[in-house]
Structures are given as C-alpha cells and as structure tokens.
Design an enzyme around this catalytic site. Structure first.
Site, PDB file in Angstrom:
ATOM      1  CG  HIS A  78      -1.965  -1.005   1.238  1.00 14.68           C
ATOM      2  ND1 HIS A  78      -3.117  -0.858   1.967  1.00 14.68           N
ATOM      3  CD2 HIS A  78      -2.078  -2.204   0.610  1.00 14.68           C
ATOM      4  CE1 HIS A  78      -3.890  -1.909   1.793  1.00 14.68           C
ATOM      5  NE2 HIS A  78      -3.281  -2.741   0.976  1.00 14.68           N
ATOM      6  CD  GLU A 113      -2.127   4.186   3.040  1.00 18.45           C
ATOM      7  OE1 GLU A 113      -3.317   4.363   3.365  1.00 18.45           O
ATOM      8  OE2 GLU A 113      -1.779   3.368   2.149  1.00 18.45           O
ATOM      9  CB  CYS A 153      -6.716  -0.374   5.181  1.00 21.27           C
ATOM     10  SG  CYS A 153      -4.993  -0.950   5.104  1.00 21.27           S
ATOM     11  CB  CYS A 163      -2.196   1.802   6.068  1.00 26.34           C
ATOM     12  SG  CYS A 163      -1.793   0.911   4.538  1.00 26.34           S
TER      13      CYS A 163
END
Length: 165
Positions: free
Chosen positions: A65, A67, A95, A98
């Site tokens: 991801h 992040e 999410c 993260c």
C-alpha cells in the site's frame, strides 16, 4: 509543517494542501500503472522524505500500500524506524494495516483526503490512531481535498468496471 499536531492555522493548512497535491500526483501515477489510485507522501518539517503510490499489482505484494511503502522509504531516509516528527499525507483514509503501521512507526501526524467507508481505520470504521489502548496515538486531519481524492477513485473504478464487464 508542524508534524506533531493537527493543522494550527493558515500556514499549516496550506502546507497540508500542497502535500496532498503531491499525494494526488502519486495516486495518478498508480492509476496509470493499473493500481488502485492511492498516493502517499511523508514529510518532516515540511521536507518531503518519501513519495509512493500503491504497488500491490506490480509487486505482487498484498502489503504494498502507498502508506506502508512511504513509511518504509522515510524510515530508510532517516535511518530510524521512529517517525514521531513526521507527517503522512495520503489520498485515502488508511486501512487497518496502514493505520497499524502508523502507530507502530510512532508517526507524528496523519492527513488524509477521502474517507473509506469499507476499510477506513482512522475515524470511519475504526480509529486506531486515537485508541488509548494502543502504545501510541497521533493527530488525524481528515478531508483534505477529499472530493478530488474521491473523484480519482470513482473514475478509476468506473473505468475498470466498463472494461471488465
């Protein structure tokens, strides 16, 4: 940009907007690569340490991801895992994974664009960044350029649905 608190005035709000524009550039790069268009930037005292976008498809990595990748790059740039003087700016609300990475990194601050009704863990479904049961809490500034961030995601998924089926 003061990394340790919510936006404190016009200077910090302007810095948040500028950083979100960079995150949106990353999100557009993700979309161009066929990735879900999420972009993230890590700043320390206003200096960009890392800029990344989602790379799950390209890397075949479920943890890739924007992040997580940006936090990894920022930690490498600083030579330390504690990012307490850093701010992560991301186009979509993090999410659970993260948000957990932000807590684990002891991040100083989070700024996000669009809320995520399906997985948002920084105020929408959960609020891992402000859970006193965890070992770290951080200020969260939601909704910066939210409509632009959400529009990019809507466009991506509309186009994807029209080509798939």
């Amino acid at each position: 940009m003061n990394s340790g608190r919510a936006a404190d005035g016009p200077d910090e709000a302007a810095a948040d907007l500028q950083a979100m524009q960079l995150a949106l550039e990353e999100a557009r790069a993700a979309a161009a690569a066929g990735e879900v268009p999420v972009g993230a930037v890590v700043l320390r005292h206003g200096e960009v340490l890392a800029r990344r976008h989602n790379e799950r498809e390209g890397l075949g990595d479920p943890t890739a991801h924007a992040e997580v990748l940006a936090l990894r790059d920022a930690a490498a740039a600083l030579g330390r895992w504690r990012l307490d003087d850093c701010c992560l700016v991301v186009t979509l609300e993090p999410c659970p994974m993260c948000a957990g990475a932000l807590v684990a990194a002891r991040a100083g601050r989070l700024v996000f664009g669009a809320a995520d009704a399906k997985a948002g863990s920084c105020g929408t479904l959960y609020n891992l960044c402000a859970d006193p049961r965890l070992n770290h809490e951080l200020p969260v500034v939601p909704g910066v350029l939210a409509e632009q961030c959400a529009a990019l995601l809507r466009q991506f998924f509309t186009e994807r649905r029209s080509t798939v089926g």
